[in-house]
Design an enzyme around this catalytic site. Structure first.
Site, PDB file in Angstrom:
ATOM      1  N   GLU A  76      -7.023 -10.088  -2.260  1.00 27.23           N
ATOM      2  CA  GLU A  76      -7.787 -10.114  -1.003  1.00 27.23           C
ATOM      3  C   GLU A  76      -9.270  -9.871  -1.284  1.00 27.23           C
ATOM      4  OE1 GLU A  76      -6.041  -7.317   1.769  1.00 27.23           O
ATOM      5  OE2 GLU A  76      -4.003  -7.755   1.067  1.00 27.23           O
ATOM      6  N   GLU A 113       0.815  -1.233   0.000  1.00 19.05           N
ATOM      7  CA  GLU A 113       0.000   0.000   0.000  1.00 19.05           C
ATOM      8  C   GLU A 113       0.846   1.280   0.000  1.00 19.05           C
ATOM      9  OE1 GLU A 113      -2.615  -0.530   3.328  1.00 19.05           O
ATOM     10  OE2 GLU A 113      -3.718  -2.185   2.387  1.00 19.05           O
TER      11      GLU A 113
END
Length: 407
Positions: free
Chosen positions: A289, A182
């Site tokens: 995910e 991220e």
């Protein structure tokens, strides 16, 4: 109110407009046929090159080029039923937390790899490929207190030690590494160290484990059109920055998309355009995910993009806790989500096929890309030949497969 284990239907007027649902699905199927399947023409002969009329072909898919995966936690280690369920369905896995720095080194200098070691052993024993999630995380919220307290010099020293420790331990055993998680939304290491912090850590990982694909991993790149931090163009720009950093030219890069769509309405047009743009990079894309209420449309759209090599369902069994969806209840019995995924798993594989060659010894079929076992049987003597090989448009560019019956 929709439960976490239900499959929610769309308002078709919103989802597909200005197209009909059938038009949308037809286009998806066209792209699947083009990118996921290979048309074959079998030619069956004897050793003297005479065609074998009526030869029987039995086609069995051994593996698929596409991976269905699931998030895995340490709870699987002492649950044989959970292990059996997982191994029976999935060929890929992402560990939820067990490889993260805060899990393996809660206290500075005290590393503990007991859980990820055991989880990787289970995966290896069952032919399940594993992503290395994650070496470092750029979100300050997920740094240990002792990490946040370090000076820049000590932080660099500790982060380099972390990289060396985990990458050397699992070198060559993982299908990919999330190096800096991220790093579009968050910038902990860039703020504390240097604007090129991500690129330098990718370089360090590459020099230790050069043959493993290194991924970026982000949220909201395909999920939300209004997130200005990580749209596809910014994602690709950051990826290019990492590739162009001195010493990084040889890195095999990959695109990780967290795909936490949640329960909010989805702009499926944006999903399609985002995946199309990212696919142009020519790199493997993994949905890492996946968590979504509107599941079937996201799965079908994602699978229609050939660059998407794997989809990781974030929570399989409710044993691990459900955020948005779970495939099973605590007894490992399917929920409607599990039923849907099972149905699509079956739809997107080649079932056992039996064919009969025509008078020219020929037979045609279209199959999903993967590795296959082909058995051809003489209609008169029942003599047979069995071979196995990979089938895709690269391995078999001209569609033709010549099989010879011996004996």
């Amino acid at each position: 109110m929709q439960g976490k284990n239900t499959v929610k239907d769309w308002d078709e007027n919103i989802l597909f407009s200005p197209f009909t649902k059938q038009e949308w699905r037809s286009y998806q199927q066209k792209k699947i046929n083009e990118g996921r399947k290979t048309e074959l023409i079998f030619k069956i002969t004897y050793a003297n090159k005479t065609a074998v009329k009526g030869a029987r072909l039995y086609i069995k898919q051994l593996t698929s080029d596409f991976h269905w995966g699931c998030g895995m936690t340490h709870r699987i280690l002492n649950n044989e039923a959970y292990k059996n369920w997982f191994a029976s369905k999935f060929t890929a896995a992402d560990f939820h937390n067990e490889l993260k720095w805060y899990y393996t080194e809660k206290i500075q200098g005290q590393e503990n790899y007991t859980d990820p070691d055991a989880m990787l052993k289970f995966a290896d024993e069952n032919g399940i490929i594993v992503r290395g999630h994650t070496i470092l995380w750029d979100d300050i919220k997920y740094q240990q207190k002792w990490v946040k307290a370090l000076s820049p010099e000590k932080l660099l020293e500790a982060a380099n030690k972390r990289v060396d420790s985990v990458v050397k331990r699992y070198k060559g055993r993982l299908v990919g590494w999330d190096v800096m998680n991220e790093n579009l939304h968050h910038h902990f290491f860039e703020k504390r160290l240097d604007k090129n912090a991500s690129a330098t850590f990718y370089n360090r990982v590459y020099n230790i484990d050069p043959d493993t694909t290194l991924y970026m991993n982000e949220f909201n790149t395909t999920e939300h059109v209004n997130d200005k931090d990580a749209p596809p163009n910014k994602y690709l720009r950051k990826l290019k920055e990492i590739q162009l950093y001195p010493g990084n030219g040889g890195i095999k890069m990959g695109i990780g998309l967290e795909s936490h769509y949640g329960a909010e309405p989805i702009d499926l047009h944006y999903v399609r355009s985002s995946l199309s743009l990212l696919s142009q990079a020519g790199l493997p894309i993994w949905l890492t995910e996946l968590d979504v209420i509107y599941l079937e449309e996201i799965l079908r759209e994602s699978f229609s993009h050939a660059a998407v090599k794997a989809i990781i369902i974030w929570t399989g069994a409710s044993i691990d806790g459900c955020d948005v969806m779970c495939m099973t209840n605590e007894k490992l019995e399917n929920t409607p989500v599990g039923d849907l995924i099972d149905r699509l798993m079956e739809e997107w594989r080649t079932g056992d096929i039996e064919l009969v060659a025509d008078s020219n010894g020929s037979s045609e079929v279209s199959v999903f890309n993967g590795r296959y076992e082909i058995t051809v049987v003489d209609p008169v003597t029942n003599a047979s030949t069995c071979v196995s090989f990979k089938i895709d448009k690269v391995s078999i560019p001209n569609k033709n497969i010549h099989l010879q019956i011996l004996g």
